[in-house]
Design a protein around this motif. Structure first.
Motif, PDB file in Angstrom:
ATOM      1  N   ALA A 170      -5.850 -78.707 -23.860  1.00  0.00           N
ATOM      2  CA  ALA A 170      -6.996 -78.885 -22.964  1.00  0.00           C
ATOM      3  C   ALA A 170      -6.896 -77.998 -21.729  1.00  0.00           C
ATOM      4  N   GLU A 171      -5.684 -77.819 -21.210  1.00  0.00           N
ATOM      5  CA  GLU A 171      -5.523 -76.994 -20.020  1.00  0.00           C
ATOM      6  C   GLU A 171      -5.666 -75.508 -20.346  1.00  0.00           C
ATOM      7  N   GLU A 172      -5.205 -75.103 -21.516  1.00  0.00           N
ATOM      8  CA  GLU A 172      -5.305 -73.706 -21.899  1.00  0.00           C
ATOM      9  C   GLU A 172      -6.719 -73.328 -22.307  1.00  0.00           C
ATOM     10  N   GLY A 173      -7.491 -74.286 -22.799  1.00  0.00           N
ATOM     11  CA  GLY A 173      -8.815 -73.983 -23.270  1.00  0.00           C
ATOM     12  C   GLY A 173      -8.783 -73.405 -24.669  1.00  0.00           C
ATOM     13  N   PRO A 174      -9.939 -72.973 -25.180  1.00  0.00           N
ATOM     14  CA  PRO A 174     -10.030 -72.516 -26.566  1.00  0.00           C
ATOM     15  C   PRO A 174      -9.307 -71.206 -26.838  1.00  0.00           C
ATOM     16  N   LEU A 175      -8.983 -70.439 -25.801  1.00  0.00           N
ATOM     17  CA  LEU A 175      -8.355 -69.142 -26.010  1.00  0.00           C
ATOM     18  C   LEU A 175      -6.855 -69.238 -26.224  1.00  0.00           C
ATOM     19  N   GLY A 176      -6.241 -70.324 -25.815  1.00  0.00           N
ATOM     20  CA  GLY A 176      -4.792 -70.415 -25.901  1.00  0.00           C
ATOM     21  C   GLY A 176      -4.136 -69.650 -24.768  1.00  0.00           C
ATOM     22  N   PRO A 177      -2.837 -69.803 -24.581  1.00  0.00           N
ATOM     23  CA  PRO A 177      -2.154 -69.182 -23.443  1.00  0.00           C
ATOM     24  C   PRO A 177      -2.156 -67.653 -23.490  1.00  0.00           C
ATOM     25  N   VAL A 178      -1.933 -67.064 -24.668  1.00  0.00           N
ATOM     26  CA  VAL A 178      -1.903 -65.603 -24.768  1.00  0.00           C
ATOM     27  C   VAL A 178      -3.298 -65.024 -24.557  1.00  0.00           C
ATOM     28  N   GLY A 179      -4.296 -65.591 -25.250  1.00  0.00           N
ATOM     29  CA  GLY A 179      -5.665 -65.101 -25.113  1.00  0.00           C
ATOM     30  C   GLY A 179      -6.170 -65.201 -23.690  1.00  0.00           C
ATOM     31  N   THR A 180      -5.832 -66.287 -23.001  1.00  0.00           N
ATOM     32  CA  THR A 180      -6.269 -66.456 -21.616  1.00  0.00           C
ATOM     33  C   THR A 180      -5.672 -65.380 -20.726  1.00  0.00           C
ATOM     34  N   ARG A 181      -4.391 -65.076 -20.917  1.00  0.00           N
ATOM     35  CA  ARG A 181      -3.755 -64.030 -20.110  1.00  0.00           C
ATOM     36  C   ARG A 181      -4.321 -62.648 -20.442  1.00  0.00           C
ATOM     37  N   VAL A 182      -4.560 -62.397 -21.718  1.00  0.00           N
ATOM     38  CA  VAL A 182      -5.107 -61.096 -22.120  1.00  0.00           C
ATOM     39  C   VAL A 182      -6.475 -60.861 -21.488  1.00  0.00           C
ATOM     40  N   LEU A 183      -7.332 -61.864 -21.554  1.00  0.00           N
ATOM     41  CA  LEU A 183      -8.690 -61.687 -21.052  1.00  0.00           C
ATOM     42  C   LEU A 183      -8.763 -61.738 -19.532  1.00  0.00           C
ATOM     43  N   GLY A 184      -7.641 -62.026 -18.888  1.00  0.00           N
ATOM     44  CA  GLY A 184      -7.591 -61.895 -17.438  1.00  0.00           C
ATOM     45  C   GLY A 184      -7.189 -60.504 -17.018  1.00  0.00           C
ATOM     46  N   ARG A 185      -6.837 -59.651 -18.008  1.00  0.00           N
ATOM     47  CA  ARG A 185      -6.353 -58.310 -17.695  1.00  0.00           C
ATOM     48  C   ARG A 185      -7.154 -57.194 -18.359  1.00  0.00           C
ATOM     49  N   VAL A 186      -7.768 -57.486 -19.503  1.00  0.00           N
ATOM     50  CA  VAL A 186      -8.432 -56.442 -20.275  1.00  0.00           C
ATOM     51  C   VAL A 186      -9.890 -56.294 -19.844  1.00  0.00           C
ATOM     52  N   THR A 187     -10.334 -55.072 -19.692  1.00  0.00           N
ATOM     53  CA  THR A 187     -11.699 -54.798 -19.247  1.00  0.00           C
ATOM     54  C   THR A 187     -12.561 -54.210 -20.365  1.00  0.00           C
ATOM     55  N   ARG A 188     -12.098 -54.289 -21.593  1.00  0.00           N
ATOM     56  CA  ARG A 188     -12.865 -53.750 -22.714  1.00  0.00           C
ATOM     57  C   ARG A 188     -13.945 -54.737 -23.169  1.00  0.00           C
ATOM     58  N   PRO A 189     -14.995 -54.240 -23.844  1.00  0.00           N
ATOM     59  CA  PRO A 189     -15.962 -55.144 -24.477  1.00  0.00           C
ATOM     60  C   PRO A 189     -15.239 -56.081 -25.447  1.00  0.00           C
ATOM     61  N   LEU A 190     -15.818 -57.246 -25.653  1.00  0.00           N
ATOM     62  CA  LEU A 190     -15.123 -58.300 -26.386  1.00  0.00           C
ATOM     63  C   LEU A 190     -16.029 -58.979 -27.391  1.00  0.00           C
ATOM     64  N   PHE A 191     -15.492 -59.203 -28.599  1.00  0.00           N
ATOM     65  CA  PHE A 191     -16.155 -60.036 -29.594  1.00  0.00           C
ATOM     66  C   PHE A 191     -15.213 -61.195 -29.870  1.00  0.00           C
ATOM     67  N   LEU A 192     -15.615 -62.390 -29.446  1.00  0.00           N
ATOM     68  CA  LEU A 192     -14.761 -63.566 -29.534  1.00  0.00           C
ATOM     69  C   LEU A 192     -15.169 -64.427 -30.716  1.00  0.00           C
ATOM     70  N   VAL A 193     -14.220 -64.692 -31.618  1.00  0.00           N
ATOM     71  CA  VAL A 193     -14.478 -65.462 -32.827  1.00  0.00           C
ATOM     72  C   VAL A 193     -13.791 -66.810 -32.720  1.00  0.00           C
ATOM     73  N   ARG A 194     -14.538 -67.881 -32.973  1.00  0.00           N
ATOM     74  CA  ARG A 194     -13.958 -69.208 -32.923  1.00  0.00           C
ATOM     75  C   ARG A 194     -13.186 -69.517 -34.197  1.00  0.00           C
ATOM     76  N   ALA A 195     -12.154 -70.352 -34.052  1.00  0.00           N
ATOM     77  CA  ALA A 195     -11.331 -70.711 -35.203  1.00  0.00           C
ATOM     78  C   ALA A 195     -12.089 -71.603 -36.181  1.00  0.00           C
TER      79      ALA A 195
END
Length: 280
Positions: free
Chosen positions: A242-267
């Motif tokens: 719940a604290e990490e959200g749907p992206l998980g810990p790695v995805g959350t950190r990545v999307l806090g740093r990457v400035t590229r366009p994004l296509f996000l797919v749900r599990a």
């Protein structure tokens, strides 16, 4: 193939999201829903209303509505049975990554379907290279399948990146160090599992290049995405905490740093791949 019956554009028809959403709607035969955002957050290149030629860039069936909140957007997505949400990167974000904005962060935490966050570019066909970070899990395979469908749509190539996170090994003797070999057991396993991913790309006629790196996953993925010639990152959202959200810990950190366009797919939830993906 990519399948979509209804695509929602969060932005004006002349914005980057509008152009990209219209292109996708034409190619998939989907109905395009245009939802202009308040305060000019997703305005066109000049911040003006659509000009006389704007209709030419948008499919025939366009439904225009005005959102009042994230809740209103989510309600509309459910009521209209939207398959894909396309959103703009705000004009004034500077170096801030796409999901650092309040709207996109709130939507990605609560939407149960794919989200495409685009950059300000004139040509929607400029997408020639996709990056798919993968932990080789089942949700990551679902994201890779979406990337293959997108690559076919844009005639693009795919880079698949798997990062091995391992604790440094301290050998006690030279014999111990030699026993490790040039390739570690985890790397051999990673390459073997990657081959299963690559076979799907080869079967679809898509050029796929595998990459295996070592280190912290978020660091390596961010570095690869920002330094490489990447036009779009396709990422799986399969966090469960719940604290990490749907992206998980790695995805959350990545999307806090990457400035590229994004296509996000749900599990889980609606897929853009049609019956073949559901059967798989």
């Amino acid at each position: 193939m990519l399948h979509a019956a209804h695509i929602l554009c969060l932005g004006s028809s002349t914005s980057a999201a509008g152009t990209q959403a219209a292109q996708l709607a034409r190619r998939t035969g989907a109905t395009l829903h245009v939802m202009p955002l308040p305060s000019g957050r997703a305005a066109g290149p000049t911040g003006s209303d659509p000009g006389p030629g704007a209709e030419a860039a948008v499919p025939a069936h366009v439904v225009e509505t005005q959102p009042r909140s994230v809740t209103a957007v989510l309600q509309y997505v459910g009521d209209a049975d939207i398959d894909l949400v396309v959103a703009d990167t705000p004009l004034d974000r500077g170096p801030v990554p796409p999901l650092a904005t309040d709207l996109t962060r709130a939507l990605t935490r609560r939407l149960d379907r794919p989200v495409f966050i685009v950059e300000r570019q004139d040509d929607p066909d400029a997408i020639q290279r996709l990056l798919v970070p993968t932990d080789l899990s089942v949700p990551a395979l679902r994201a890779f399948r979406h990337a293959v469908a997108l690559a076919r749509l844009y005639d693009a190539a795919i880079d698949v990146l798997h990062v091995i996170e391992s604790v440094p090994y301290v050998a006690l003797t030279p014999t111990d160090r030699l026993s490790l070999g040039a390739t570690t057991l985890s790397e051999r396993r990673g390459r073997r599992r990657l081959r299963a991913f690559l076979q799907e790309g080869e079967a679809a006629g898509v050029q796929v290049q595998p990459h295996i790196m070592r280190g912290a996953a978020a660091d390596q993925i961010s570095r690869f995405a920002n330094q490489g010639d990447v036009d779009l990152m396709v990422l799986s959202a399969h966090g469960s905490d719940a604290e990490e959200g749907p992206l998980g810990p790695v995805g959350t950190r990545v999307l806090g740093r990457v400035t590229r366009p994004l296509f996000l797919v749900r599990a889980s939830g609606p897929s853009l791949l049609g019956p073949p993906d559901d059967a798989a």
